[in-house]
Design an enzyme around this catalytic site. Structure first.
Site, PDB file in Angstrom:
ATOM      1  N   ASP A 187     -11.721  -0.564   0.615  1.00  0.00           N
ATOM      2  CA  ASP A 187     -12.275  -1.080   1.878  1.00  0.00           C
ATOM      3  C   ASP A 187     -12.302   0.035   2.921  1.00  0.00           C
ATOM      4  OD1 ASP A 187      -9.465  -0.945   2.079  1.00  0.00           O
ATOM      5  OD2 ASP A 187      -9.397  -2.522   3.608  1.00  0.00           O
ATOM      6  N   ASP A 227      -8.663   5.158   2.430  1.00  0.00           N
ATOM      7  CA  ASP A 227      -9.519   4.842   1.272  1.00  0.00           C
ATOM      8  C   ASP A 227     -10.480   5.999   1.018  1.00  0.00           C
ATOM      9  OD1 ASP A 227      -9.410   1.510   0.950  1.00  0.00           O
ATOM     10  OD2 ASP A 227      -9.053   2.252   2.959  1.00  0.00           O
ATOM     11  N   ASP A 244      -3.448   4.870   0.505  1.00  0.00           N
ATOM     12  CA  ASP A 244      -4.286   4.654  -0.677  1.00  0.00           C
ATOM     13  C   ASP A 244      -4.347   5.840  -1.651  1.00  0.00           C
ATOM     14  OD1 ASP A 244      -4.737   2.180   0.411  1.00  0.00           O
ATOM     15  OD2 ASP A 244      -6.677   2.688   1.293  1.00  0.00           O
TER      16      ASP A 244
END
Ligand code: BDR
Ligand code: CA
Length: 307
Positions: A8, A13, A237
């Site tokens: 997302d 990310d 992430d």
């Protein structure tokens, strides 16, 4: 290693995508996009922008725009209105595939039984829905390596971490699926703070992608300073991708994890039996420690190989 990245984007990310695209030992079959840090329209556009920046041709698929049961939350406060504030990136030329993310996940797992690692680094709705829509895939998933939860406190409520709080019901489906799970929660990702020397090393690579990564980290740093008083932003992430590349960077322990989906102050909490006080089998390999300098050296080294 065949993998699907469910994300997302989101600053961290974006760095996770770059790290994956820069790593020849990872065969990224596709990037599936979830709502999360911001709405799906923006997370999808951001994923397409990062793919293009990296010169990658990995297909990108749009996922579901909302959680299974709860009301959607988002994190503009941390990632900005676009979800990827900071450097200005050109609008993507190539769009997303017409296949839906959930169908892509199901078809890929059926085509490559017990070969695919699923890597959710956002809300887990896409994966939970794929498991519910086609339960045959569940025993055919090789493993899930995820960013979410914590052995301790939350970052979006006092008890809950953002990705899990976005859709606790979906996260619960994953944790109760019986698929081997490796969990990177805040307890370890808050050890992976991008300090000035780490950002400088990435920028120092000089290639376009590394410079954009450094600018993303500068924006992300301000959010972390303001909201949490941290010296640098936590690179949550990318821990997932770094683990696939160099598992020795992390110390892990197999533990029992329960996702609290009851309404109340602990909604979305991952209750981790760190002291083994329950007589319950472990359902997750939980990351506890990271070699932060080794982690950032890996990121800098790999990002240098991109355009
Ligand atoms: C998680 O929430 C998001 O804001 C980040 O991208 C990360 O996946 C950390 O709680
Ligand atoms: Ca994320």
């Amino acid at each position: 290693m065949k993998m699907i990245l469910d994300c997302d984007p989101g600053h961290d990310d974006a760095i996770a995508m770059m790290l994956a695209f820069a790593s020849p030992e990872l065969e990224v079959l596709g990037v599936t996009v979830s709502y999360g840090n911001v709405g799906l329209e923006n997370t999808l556009r951001n994923a397409l922008k990062i793919r293009e920046l990296c010169g990658s041709d990995v297909p990108v698929f749009a996922g579901v725009p909302q959680p299974l049961v709860s009301t959607r939350i988002s994190a503009e406060f941390v990632h900005g209105r676009s979800g990827l504030d900071g450097p200005v990136l050109p609008e993507p030329i190539r769009g997303a595939e017409s296949t839906r993310a959930i169908d892509f996940i199901i078809d890929s797992i059926l085509a490559h039984p017990r070969e695919i690692t699923l890597c959710p680094i956002g809300p887990m709705t896409n994966l939970a829905m794929a498991m519910r829509l086609e339960p045959k895939i569940v025993p055919l998933i090789k493993q899930i390596v995820l960013m979410g939860g914590s052995t301790g406190l939350g970052n979006w409520s006092p008890a809950a971490e953002f990705n899990i709080l976005c859709d606790p019901h979906a996260a619960k489906i994953l944790f109760e699926s019986g698929v081997p799970i490796t969990m990177f929660g805040l307890n370890v990702t808050h050890q992976a703070l991008a300090l000035p020397q780490h950002i400088a090393a990435i920028r120092g690579n000089g290639n376009k992608t590394s410079v954009v990564a450094a600018e993303l980290l500068e924006f992300f740093k301000l959010s972390y300073q303001k909201r949490y008083g941290y010296a640098g932003p936590a690179l949550h992430d990318p821990c997932v991708i770094a683990y696939l590349l160099k598992p020795d960077l992390f110390k892990l322990e197999k533990l029992n994890v329960v996702v609290d989906d009851s309404s109340g102050a602990s909604f979305g909490r991952t209750v981790v039996d760190v002291y083994h006080v329950l007589d319950k089998p472990a359902n997750a390999n939980v990351a506890l420690e990271v070699d932060a300098d080794g982690f950032f050296a890996l990121i800098a080294e790999r990002l240098a190989t991109l355009p």
